[in-house]
Design an enzyme around this catalytic site. Structure first.
Site, PDB file in Angstrom:
ATOM      1  CE  LYS A 209      -3.643  -2.632   2.265  1.00  0.00           C
ATOM      2  NZ  LYS A 209      -4.318  -3.018   3.501  1.00  0.00           N
TER       3      LYS A 209
ATOM      4  CD  GLN B 184      -3.148  -4.598   6.757  1.00  0.00           C
ATOM      5  OE1 GLN B 184      -3.091  -3.660   5.977  1.00  0.00           O
ATOM      6  NE2 GLN B 184      -3.848  -5.685   6.499  1.00  0.00           N
TER       7      GLN B 184
ATOM      8  CG  ASP C  81      -9.364  -0.183   5.043  1.00  0.00           C
ATOM      9  OD1 ASP C  81      -9.073  -0.456   3.865  1.00  0.00           O
ATOM     10  OD2 ASP C  81      -8.565  -0.309   5.994  1.00  0.00           O
TER      11      ASP C  81
END
Ligand code: NDP
Length: 315
Positions: free
Chosen positions: A53, A97, A120
């Site tokens: 990412k 994460q 997200d």
């Protein structure tokens, strides 16, 4: 019949080139979009994901900030990290994460994110907006599936879609995105009766169960579009031989590496489907692309820019 392959890498590259132009326009308007990644602990797979990412940010000209608290961090201390990122003006997107260390409450952390920076799309406010059909930051993997369908000119409106799996990160948002695009959506799960018959009625099948090669050709109506979200590692030789009997190149990969990746869709489905996403190289590349897209979208929404909007950044 051999299905058309929907090439996720090519679609990702198309989205990246649109995003790069949009980021340049934002920079010209004095806005440098930035993504903060929080990687708590030493999970090797998580490190790999976060590094990919961060690398994508570098490639596109997004600023990135990597925060690496120790595995021993408490929920309160991680909440303080999130609070600081929520306040920083140079941070447009925050990704935490998963999985977090076992002592940390993932729910508390995700709920503490500023919804405007929740790239997200997991925050209840963003989930609610998705349900209501309001512009929002939507979950990346299902958003990527929509990009694949739209950019491949697969008709969605009026089609019958079967979503296999009802998780919060894939199945549910996937079903909502298809519904808002005017598909008639059936959500299947582990308790669904007559699963094969239900899926066989679908023009579009999205498989997201985490069950290696479960969707065999009998599930698929000839000509249907099959989107394979699953990513399963096959490390057992007998399994590899059974699943890839007709795919010698995959068996060669298994011999060379000792493992091979397979989706939730059996590779023989290629003989029945009209179009399908391969694994790897289908849905996978779109997930990070949509994270980048959501970061740019968050920057634009939060900082009120009127810079032009790339197709991937639309809600
Ligand atoms: P979850 O385990 O959270 O959810 C799986 C879902 O599938 C559940 O709703 C479950 O039903 C359903 N399911 C399980 N077994 C069956 C069955 N035999 N028949 C019908 N439904 C079944 O998985 P995720 O949604 O997180 O992930 C799904 C897959 O997608 C995984 O392979 C994962 O690796 C992959 N993935 C890929 C990404 C990418 O970037 N390509 C990103 C995210 C995930 P129930 O609710 O009844 O238990």
């Amino acid at each position: 019949m051999t299905a058309r392959i929907l090439n996720g890498n090519a679609i990702r590259d198309q989205i990246y080139s649109e995003l790069a132009a949009e980021i340049s326009a934002l920079k010209a308007a004095g806005i440098q979009p930035g993504l903060a990644a929080v990687l708590a602990g030493e999970n090797p797979a998580s490190k790999l994901y976060v590094n990919s990412k961060i690398a994508a940010c570098g490639k596109l000209g997004l600023a990135s900030f990597l925060i690496t608290p120790p595995a021993s961090i408490s929920t309160d201390d991680l909440l303080a990290v999130v609070d600081e990122l929520n306040r920083r003006d140079d941070v447009d997107g925050i990704l935490v994460q998963m999985p977090l260390p076992h002592q940390v409450s993932s729910k508390k952390i995700l709920d503490a994110l500023d919804p405007a920076k929740d790239v997200d799309g997991f925050h209840p406010i963003n989930v609610g907006k998705l349900v209501a059909g309001q512009p929002s930051l939507a979950a990346c993997t299902p958003s990527g599936v929509m990009e694949i369908l739209r950019r491949s000119n697969i008709p969605i409106e009026g089609s019958n879609a079967a979503v296999m799996g009802r998780s919060d990160i894939v199945g549910k948002p996937m079903a909502l995105l298809l519904l808002h695009a005017n598909a008639t959506v059936t959500i299947c799960h582990s308790k669904t009766h007559e699963l094969k018959d239900v899926v066989h009625r679908a023009d579009i099948v999205v498989a997201a169960m985490g069950r290696a090669a479960m969707v065999t050709p009998e599930f698929i109506r000839p000509g249907a579009t099959v989107i394979d979200v699953g990513q399963n590692v096959i490390a057992d030789r007998a399994d590899a031989l059974r699943i890839f009997a007709n795919f010698p190149e995959k068996l060669e990969t298994f011999r060379a590496k000792g493992s091979v990746l397979v989706g939730d869709v059996h590779p023989d489905v290629v003989n029945v489907a009209g179009a399908f996403t391969p694994v790897p190289g289908g849905v996978g590349p779109l997930t990070i692309a949509m994270l980048m897209s959501n970061t740019v979208k968050a920057a634009r929404m939060r900082r009120g820019s009127s810079a032009p909007v790339a197709a991937a950044g639309k809600s």
